[in-house]
Design an enzyme around this catalytic site. Structure first.
Site: not given
Length: 452
Positions: A377, A278, A275, A436, A343-344
């Site tokens: 991934d 990235h 990660q 109504h 996230e992971h």
């Protein structure tokens, strides 16, 4: 050069303050980017194709006589499948098959219409229908992401979306340079063909988001836009939300590894790198109750880092937002993981199933030492578009359900109207909404008899 990577202990008196520094990340958008994006969106909405062409030339260095010239035909996508290597084609098709199989199961589990009748004969239910048209944004320029094509297009296809429109930038030169780069990537185009993309345009940035959201003479307006992008793309998606749907506003990528010390340290070090490579804002954290194992992982990081092609990015990420955290126990590590909502999340332990029930918040959970995040991934099957920045507390991975909408079904019988009418009327009068109430009362049997 020694890596300046934080090491924290949950037992230390200053842990909480140091932990908050690790987690801190400002999601506030840059005002200059916001203003520029607002201008681009308004211009594309007003001038359509002409504005798209102008910005594509300005930002990507691509000159074209029309937006139609920037559209990739299905024949071009198929041709790309023929020119990639046999190994690439086999990997692409195998990954696509697994992703499609997973999302087909997801469709069976949660994407079907249903209905029932109650004791009064009233029919109640839910009608699930796919979106008519979606746009998927695939990043380009710095790198190629065929996996993003699969993860966005395949669940849309499985959901039954009528038309999938892909946009992907293919910059001809880097900013301020005449150096050629970013040519049409055959693997990305082949992935689009395999994933069932109907139309594809070589445009990117805020202008691509604007074109998808508003439509132009050439690019059709979509109902929803999914897929990651840079700060300009994120800002544009944020601004068009409400006119079209979006999947999420993604922050920097994250990985959290819960380790009990049983996994080879080199494996965990490389998972943290996966990660960190990235970008500089990505976050990699290790939680472990074994201080000796943490030292082994740190040694592995120092040893392996010099051999990584993206070592400068990894170093900046680890030093800026990474941490090795010594916990009192695996139970405490799970508690901290729930606070982070990563996230992971890798459970790199002998008995991952023992700890998984304690974990409530994560985009994706990877069980066991052999389950590297990178498999998720690319080819495991579940979607890799995941909530970031703690939003896993209330958000989910991209899936079939993101490309569908639900309509409630209600069919009230005459008998059911006698039961529901007085209830509705009482509540409506209480709200001061007489029409109504009377709409319900008109259908009551005794009222109908009086009127006749």
């Amino acid at each position: 050069m020694t890596l300046n990577l934080r090491q924290l202990q949950t037992s230390a008196p200053d842990f909480e303050a140091e932990f908050q520094r690790v987690l801190h990340w400002s999601a506030e958008a840059d005002h200059a980017i916001e203003e520029r994006v607002a201008t681009i969106l308004a211009d594309v909405k007003a001038r359509g194709d002409a504005a798209v062409l102008e910005y594509t030339q300005r930002f990507d260095g691509l000159q074209a006589g029309s937006v139609a010239a920037l559209e990739l035909t299905r024949e071009e996508l198929k041709a790309a499948l023929e020119v990639i290597t046999p190994a690439q084609r086999q990997a692409l098709e195998a990954a696509a098959a697994r992703v499609r199989s997973y999302h087909e199961r997801q469709l069976q589990a949660c994407g079907l219409s249903w209905s029932y009748r109650d004791e009064d004969g009233t029919l109640l239910g839910q009608k699930v229908t796919p979106l008519d048209r979606v746009g998927i944004y695939v990043p380009g320029g710095k790198a190629a992401y065929p996996s993003s094509v699969l993860m966005n297009a395949i669940p849309a296809q499985v959901a039954g979306v009528g038309e999938i429109v892909m946009v992907v930038p293919t910059p001809a030169r880097s900013a301020g340079s005449n150096v050629a780069r970013g040519e049409k990537n055959a693997l990305v185009l082949a992935a689009a063909y395999v994933a069932g993309v109907h139309r594809a345009f070589t445009i990117g940035g805020a202008q691509a988001v604007a074109a998808l959201a508003h439509g132009t003479a050439t690019i059709p307006r979509v109902d929803k836009i999914t897929g990651p992008g840079n700060a300009y793309v994120a800002a544009a998606k944020r601004r068009v939300f409400g006119q079209v749907g979006i999947d999420m506003i993604a922050g920097p990528s994250e990985i959290l590894v819960l380790a009990d010390g049983s996994t080879p340290p080199d494996w965990v070090a490389m998972d943290l790198f996966s990660q960190a490579e990235h970008d500089e804002l990505a976050q990699s954290i290790l939680l472990c109750p074994d201080a000796g194992y943490i030292a082994q992982v740190r040694a592995a990081i120092e040893r392996l880092l010099p051999g990584m092609p993206r070592r400068d990015v990894i170093r900046a990420s680890l030093e800026g937002r990474g941490a090795l955290i010594h916990t009192r126990s695996m139970e405490e590590a799970c508690e901290i993981s729930n606070r982070i909502a990563p996230e992971h999340l890798e459970i790199s332990a002998r008995e991952p199933q023992r700890w998984e029930p304690l974990l409530r918040h994560a985009g994706a959970i990877f069980l066991g030492a052999y389950t590297s995040e990178s498999l998720g991934d690319y080819c495991a099957g579940p979607n890799h578009v995941l909530p970031t920045s703690g939003t896993a507390r209330f958000s989910s991975p991209l899936g079939v359900y993101d490309f569908q909408k639900r309509s409630s079904l209600i069919e009230v019988s005459a008998a059911g109207a006698q039961v529901l009418g007085p209830i509705a009327a009482e509540l409506a009068y209480g709200e001061g909404l007489q029409a109504h109430a009377q709409a319900a009362e008109f259908r009551l049997t005794d009222r109908t008899a009086k009127d006749t």
